[in-house]
Every structure is written in C-alpha cells, then in structure tokens.
Design a protein around this motif. Structure first.
Motif, mmCIF file in Angstrom:
data_model
loop_
_atom_site.group_PDB
_atom_site.id
_atom_site.type_symbol
_atom_site.label_atom_id
_atom_site.label_comp_id
_atom_site.label_asym_id
_atom_site.label_seq_id
_atom_site.Cartn_x
_atom_site.Cartn_y
_atom_site.Cartn_z
ATOM 1 N N MET A 98 0.848 -1.196 0.000
ATOM 2 C CA MET A 98 0.000 0.000 0.000
ATOM 3 C C MET A 98 0.884 1.246 0.000
ATOM 4 S SD MET A 98 -3.437 -0.033 0.148
ATOM 5 C CE MET A 98 -4.314 1.385 -0.453
ATOM 6 N N SER A 99 0.512 2.196 -0.796
ATOM 7 C CA SER A 99 1.284 3.433 -0.877
ATOM 8 C C SER A 99 1.224 4.203 0.445
ATOM 9 C CB SER A 99 0.724 4.267 -2.031
ATOM 10 O OG SER A 99 0.594 5.602 -1.682
ATOM 11 N N SER A 100 2.160 5.148 0.616
ATOM 12 C CA SER A 100 2.154 5.915 1.858
ATOM 13 C C SER A 100 1.277 7.156 1.747
ATOM 14 C CB SER A 100 3.579 6.285 2.247
ATOM 15 O OG SER A 100 4.131 7.083 1.220
ATOM 16 N N ARG A 101 0.646 7.347 0.591
ATOM 17 C CA ARG A 101 -0.327 8.439 0.413
ATOM 18 C C ARG A 101 -1.550 7.882 -0.303
ATOM 19 N NH1 ARG A 101 1.409 13.729 0.786
ATOM 20 N NH2 ARG A 101 -0.138 14.498 -0.674
ATOM 21 N N ILE A 102 -2.705 8.127 0.254
ATOM 22 C CA ILE A 102 -3.936 7.642 -0.375
ATOM 23 C C ILE A 102 -4.911 8.802 -0.508
ATOM 24 C CG2 ILE A 102 -5.859 6.016 -0.222
ATOM 25 C CD1 ILE A 102 -4.129 4.309 1.642
ATOM 26 N N GLU A 103 -5.305 9.070 -1.737
ATOM 27 C CA GLU A 103 -6.244 10.170 -1.981
ATOM 28 C C GLU A 103 -7.655 9.691 -1.643
ATOM 29 O OE1 GLU A 103 -8.820 12.547 -3.454
ATOM 30 O OE2 GLU A 103 -8.233 11.601 -5.344
ATOM 31 N N LEU A 104 -8.322 10.409 -0.751
ATOM 32 C CA LEU A 104 -9.642 9.963 -0.274
ATOM 33 C C LEU A 104 -10.799 10.784 -0.844
ATOM 34 C CD1 LEU A 104 -8.770 9.329 3.500
ATOM 35 C CD2 LEU A 104 -8.966 7.625 1.672
ATOM 36 N N GLY A 105 -10.500 11.819 -1.605
ATOM 37 C CA GLY A 105 -11.578 12.610 -2.216
ATOM 38 C C GLY A 105 -12.281 13.499 -1.205
ATOM 39 N N TYR A 106 -13.610 13.631 -1.385
ATOM 40 C CA TYR A 106 -14.397 14.500 -0.511
ATOM 41 C C TYR A 106 -14.914 13.679 0.662
ATOM 42 C CZ TYR A 106 -13.981 17.254 -4.702
ATOM 43 O OH TYR A 106 -13.471 17.911 -5.789
ATOM 44 N N THR A 107 -14.077 13.593 1.670
ATOM 45 C CA THR A 107 -14.392 12.785 2.842
ATOM 46 C C THR A 107 -15.615 13.349 3.562
ATOM 47 O OG1 THR A 107 -12.708 14.148 3.812
ATOM 48 C CG2 THR A 107 -12.124 11.868 3.391
ATOM 49 N N ALA A 108 -16.418 12.466 4.109
ATOM 50 C CA ALA A 108 -17.655 12.912 4.748
ATOM 51 C C ALA A 108 -17.884 12.157 6.051
ATOM 52 C CB ALA A 108 -18.834 12.680 3.809
ATOM 53 N N ASP A 109 -18.371 12.906 7.015
ATOM 54 C CA ASP A 109 -18.752 12.325 8.302
ATOM 55 C C ASP A 109 -20.247 12.591 8.454
ATOM 56 O OD1 ASP A 109 -19.314 11.764 10.912
ATOM 57 O OD2 ASP A 109 -17.534 12.733 11.747
ATOM 58 N N ASP B 242 -7.406 -0.367 1.368
ATOM 59 C CA ASP B 242 -7.939 -0.114 0.022
ATOM 60 C C ASP B 242 -9.459 0.104 0.035
ATOM 61 O OD1 ASP B 242 -8.078 -2.810 0.802
ATOM 62 O OD2 ASP B 242 -8.364 -3.473 -1.257
ATOM 63 N N MET B 243 -10.123 -0.241 1.137
ATOM 64 C CA MET B 243 -11.573 -0.039 1.225
ATOM 65 C C MET B 243 -11.934 1.285 1.901
ATOM 66 S SD MET B 243 -12.250 -2.761 -0.264
ATOM 67 C CE MET B 243 -14.030 -2.925 -0.258
ATOM 68 N N LEU B 244 -10.915 2.038 2.327
ATOM 69 C CA LEU B 244 -11.182 3.233 3.140
ATOM 70 C C LEU B 244 -11.951 4.309 2.375
ATOM 71 C CD1 LEU B 244 -10.653 4.548 5.930
ATOM 72 C CD2 LEU B 244 -8.601 5.567 4.949
ATOM 73 N N LYS B 245 -11.556 4.560 1.148
ATOM 74 C CA LYS B 245 -12.186 5.655 0.397
ATOM 75 C C LYS B 245 -13.690 5.415 0.202
ATOM 76 C CE LYS B 245 -11.759 8.534 -3.713
ATOM 77 N NZ LYS B 245 -10.953 8.907 -4.883
ATOM 78 N N ASP B 246 -14.060 4.197 -0.112
ATOM 79 C CA ASP B 246 -15.492 3.890 -0.249
ATOM 80 C C ASP B 246 -16.225 4.207 1.051
ATOM 81 O OD1 ASP B 246 -15.401 3.056 -2.848
ATOM 82 O OD2 ASP B 246 -15.299 0.911 -2.383
ATOM 83 N N PHE B 247 -15.634 3.803 2.159
ATOM 84 C CA PHE B 247 -16.313 3.918 3.459
ATOM 85 C C PHE B 247 -16.418 5.369 3.936
ATOM 86 C CE2 PHE B 247 -16.152 3.632 8.210
ATOM 87 C CZ PHE B 247 -17.386 3.041 8.398
ATOM 88 N N ALA C 47 -17.863 -2.588 7.570
ATOM 89 C CA ALA C 47 -17.158 -1.361 7.163
ATOM 90 C C ALA C 47 -16.242 -1.596 5.966
ATOM 91 C CB ALA C 47 -16.364 -0.805 8.347
ATOM 92 N N VAL C 48 -15.648 -2.783 5.898
ATOM 93 C CA VAL C 48 -14.708 -3.067 4.792
ATOM 94 C C VAL C 48 -15.346 -3.928 3.710
ATOM 95 C CG1 VAL C 48 -12.719 -2.877 6.348
ATOM 96 C CG2 VAL C 48 -13.687 -5.147 5.876
ATOM 97 N N SER C 49 -16.661 -4.091 3.774
ATOM 98 C CA SER C 49 -17.346 -5.033 2.880
ATOM 99 C C SER C 49 -17.463 -4.532 1.447
ATOM 100 C CB SER C 49 -18.756 -5.320 3.409
ATOM 101 O OG SER C 49 -19.553 -4.140 3.346
ATOM 102 N N ARG D 189 -9.364 18.258 -1.424
ATOM 103 C CA ARG D 189 -9.546 16.826 -1.229
ATOM 104 C C ARG D 189 -8.632 16.331 -0.117
ATOM 105 N NH1 ARG D 189 -7.598 14.962 -6.203
ATOM 106 N NH2 ARG D 189 -7.045 17.128 -6.593
ATOM 107 N N CYS D 190 -9.097 15.313 0.573
ATOM 108 C CA CYS D 190 -8.347 14.787 1.714
ATOM 109 C C CYS D 190 -7.377 13.703 1.243
ATOM 110 C CB CYS D 190 -9.328 14.213 2.729
ATOM 111 S SG CYS D 190 -8.522 13.526 4.180
ATOM 112 N N VAL D 191 -6.176 13.754 1.789
ATOM 113 C CA VAL D 191 -5.187 12.710 1.496
ATOM 114 C C VAL D 191 -4.738 12.085 2.813
ATOM 115 C CG1 VAL D 191 -2.962 12.179 0.440
ATOM 116 C CG2 VAL D 191 -4.362 14.030 -0.475
ATOM 117 N N LEU D 192 -4.751 10.780 2.844
ATOM 118 C CA LEU D 192 -4.241 10.058 4.007
ATOM 119 C C LEU D 192 -2.737 9.892 3.826
ATOM 120 C CD1 LEU D 192 -5.409 8.464 6.534
ATOM 121 C CD2 LEU D 192 -5.020 6.413 5.158
ATOM 122 N N VAL D 193 -1.964 10.269 4.831
ATOM 123 C CA VAL D 193 -0.513 10.155 4.705
ATOM 124 C C VAL D 193 0.056 9.322 5.854
ATOM 125 C CG1 VAL D 193 -0.169 12.303 3.429
ATOM 126 C CG2 VAL D 193 -0.165 12.347 5.912
#
Ligand SMILES: [Zn+2]
Length: 362
Positions: A1-12, A297-302, A245-247, A323-327
């Motif tokens: 897995m890369s050390s940076r993951i683009e998550l887009g428009y994250t929402a809570d 790899d399932m984080l962005k969907d969730f 959550a990861v389904s 956009r949010c990036v996970l680092v």
C-alpha cells in the motif's frame, strides 16, 4: 500500500458540534480530522425544530469553519408539521430529520415513542416525497416492567422490527440506522438490501462510527471516556461491524457520532455523560483499524464514496473543493485537549495512544 492515499471528498455523516463555547472549540476540528462534509445533529437545547434556527446554526458553524460543508437536520418532535418540513426541504435548509427515542441519550427528552411512529407518518410521507433522509437513533428505551426486558445490550436489536416496519410502510423513504453496534443490526441491513442490484442506490443504510470499530463492552465498563450510547457490545458484534465497514457494500458508511463533553461531565460518579469524542482524528482512527486488518484499500469507499452517493453530494455542492489525502505519518493523541484560555477540556478517544496515519488537504 502506498504511503499516500487520496480519499476525495471525505464525509462524516453523523456529527455533534453542540452550541456556545463547545461549538466554538470543536467546529474547526472537523477539518483537522480530515473531514470535508459534516452532517450535523440537531440535539441542542432546545432541539432544532424550525427553519430560522437551523439557518442561523449553519451560519455560525460556517463562520467557525469556512472550508467545511455542513448539512443540517431537524429534530423529529411534535413541534414539526408536514408543511414546515416541506418548506424546509424546498428551501434546502435541511438534508434530513433525526429521530431520537425519548430519553435514550444526550438531550433526547423531547424525542419520540419508538413503539409507535404512526403519529409522524404524515411527516414521513412528506420526507419521502421531498427526498429527505430519516436518521434513526435505533434503540428502544430500557424497561424492566412490561414483561419485555430491555437494557443497553439488547436495546438496538429490539428496535430492528420497528426499522423493518418503517421501510415496509415507506419503501422510498431514505433511512439511516445510525451508529450501528450489533451483529443483529448489520444482519438486518444486509437482509433489507439482499436484492439490491449492482449500481442501484440503497434506501436503507447504516452509519458506523470509528470508536465502535475498536470497542467492546470491556472497554467502557469502568471507563467513562469510552462510554457512549448505543454502548459498544460483544466481540462478535465488533467483528460484524468491522466486516461491514470493509465489505464494499454501499449501504455501510462512516458517521463518527463524535460527541464532545467537557471532562467534568465525564469524570463524575453521578450521571456520566454518554459520548465519545473522535472528531480531531476522525479519518485517522478509521485508517488505523482498516490498516490493522489489511483493508486500507476499502477506506475511500467507506469515508467518502458511499455516503456521498447516498446523500447525493458532489463537487458542485461543496463550499471548498480541497480533497483529503491520508498520509503515513505518526500522530500522538493527547491525554486531554485544551483550547487556549477556555476552561473546557475534552478527553479524546484513545488518549495518549499513537496513530500511524494522518490527513492533509490538496
Ligand atoms: Zn449521535
């Protein structure tokens, strides 16, 4: 897995920002926690039940966090009318209505009787027509008197027949079973969606918090920082939540239910307030547990894709297109959060722990 993951428009899709000084302090932490879109709960004192107030509240939040997109809600109560709900929908003042069973959690005294929703059917009808979302706190109030023992461990499961009935009576009403905590609830959501076709949008979904992906009953019994409603349940329940959550199923997505209380309301021996505060590190907590089971790899969907699809959110509706990036970067969670001159203190979830991911904006 890369050390940076683009998550887009994250929402809570389940956020408590309170009012007054607490609101001033926690509202900016939505963006700190890596969240672009926040769906705001209406359980203020008094609860939000009119258009002027919801518009005013949104304005206050926006001033405190200009780059966060806020979606607002009404509190389901007898003060609402079908006409008012229709007007609020037409004006775009609200995205949904939150339903609290009376007496089950913070500021829920004005809530409804979950044994009989029929008094609200005219409102649900309008919500269905106007495409508003019904956000359910899915618990029955505890009772030991009527031959049906209901307590914090089975309160959610006992609510599930009411959810099924609502869906049957309003098949096109969008419903979120908020902060699911039990395998029974996860199974019920799977069951309702069992005939959902690839690419079809679900009508009944569940939001999952970060803290319930970590906690079981042993973690809150004796620990007020981990005490929230619904309470965390048994190990097999937690496993079911994590699996959901990861389904990759579009009917499970993130809603933190981050619910700050001043430490003085947590560290007491009478009347401990329910609520876990996760906002400041919201996305990082979820990343931590997804990473632990090899499912980053399932984080962005969730945390982004599925919730935004359900709420029909896209770029054009945002106040800021960052956009949010996970680092991959360690972050230490403080024991207590303090804010300048304020006397308020908040104990964050997992105090003095270290997280291995953090978030940035691009
Ligand atoms: Zn909540």
């Amino acid at each position: 897995m890369s050390s940076r993951i683009e998550l887009g428009y994250t929402a809570d899709y389940h956020v408590h920002l309170r009012q007054g000084e607490m609101m001033d302090l926690v509202t900016p932490t939505v963006r700190d926690g890596g969240v672009s879109i926040a769906y705001i709960m209406p359980n203020l004192t008094p609860p939000i039940t009119d258009i002027d107030r919801v518009v005013e509240y949104k304005k206050e939040l926006q001033k405190l966090a200009p780059k966060t997109t806020f979606l607002m809600t009404f509190y389901l109560s007898k003060l609402l009318t079908p006409e008012l709900v229709a007007k609020a929908a037409d004006e775009g003042a609200i995205a949904g209505i939150k339903c609290y069973p009376a007496g089950v959690t913070t500021n829920s005294q004005a809530g409804v009787d979950p044994n009989d929703f029929t008094a609200f059917y005219p409102i649900f009808k309008v919500m269905e027509q106007k495409n508003l979302v019904l956000n359910l706190h899915g618990e029955k109030p505890s009772t030991h008197d009527n031959g049906e023992d209901i307590h914090v461990l089975n309160a959610e499961e006992k609510f599930l027949p009411a959810l099924a009935r609502l869906h049957k009576d309003f098949p096109n009403l969008k419903i979120v079973l908020e902060h699911c905590t039990s395998k029974a609830a996860i199974d019920a959501i799977h069951e309702i969606n069992k005939d959902l076709k690839q690419g079809e949008q679900p009508k009944v979904v569940a939001s999952l918090t970060a803290h319930h992906l970590f906690l079981t009953i042993d973690d809150w019994a004796g620990n007020p920082v981990n005490f929230c409603k619904p309470v965390a349940k048994l190990p097999h329940d937690r496993r079911a939540l994590l699996d959901a959550a990861v389904s990759g199923k579009p009917y499970f997505f993130f809603g933190s239910d981050s619910a700050p209380h001043d430490l003085s309301k947590k560290s007491v021996h009478i009347g401990v307030c329910a609520g876990v505060y996760t906002q400041k590190f919201a996305i990082a907590y979820v990343a931590e547990i997804f990473d632990k089971i090899g499912k980053l790899d399932m984080l962005k969907d969730f945390v982004s894709t599925f919730g935004n699809a359900f709420y029909e959110m896209d770029e054009s509706k945002l106040v800021c297109n960052d956009r949010c990036v996970l680092v991959k970067k360690d972050v230490d969670i403080p024991e207590v959060m303090t804010f300048g001159d304020s006397k308020l203190k908040i104990a964050p979830f997992r105090p003095v722990d270290k997280l291995h991911w953090s978030t940035e904006w691009i």
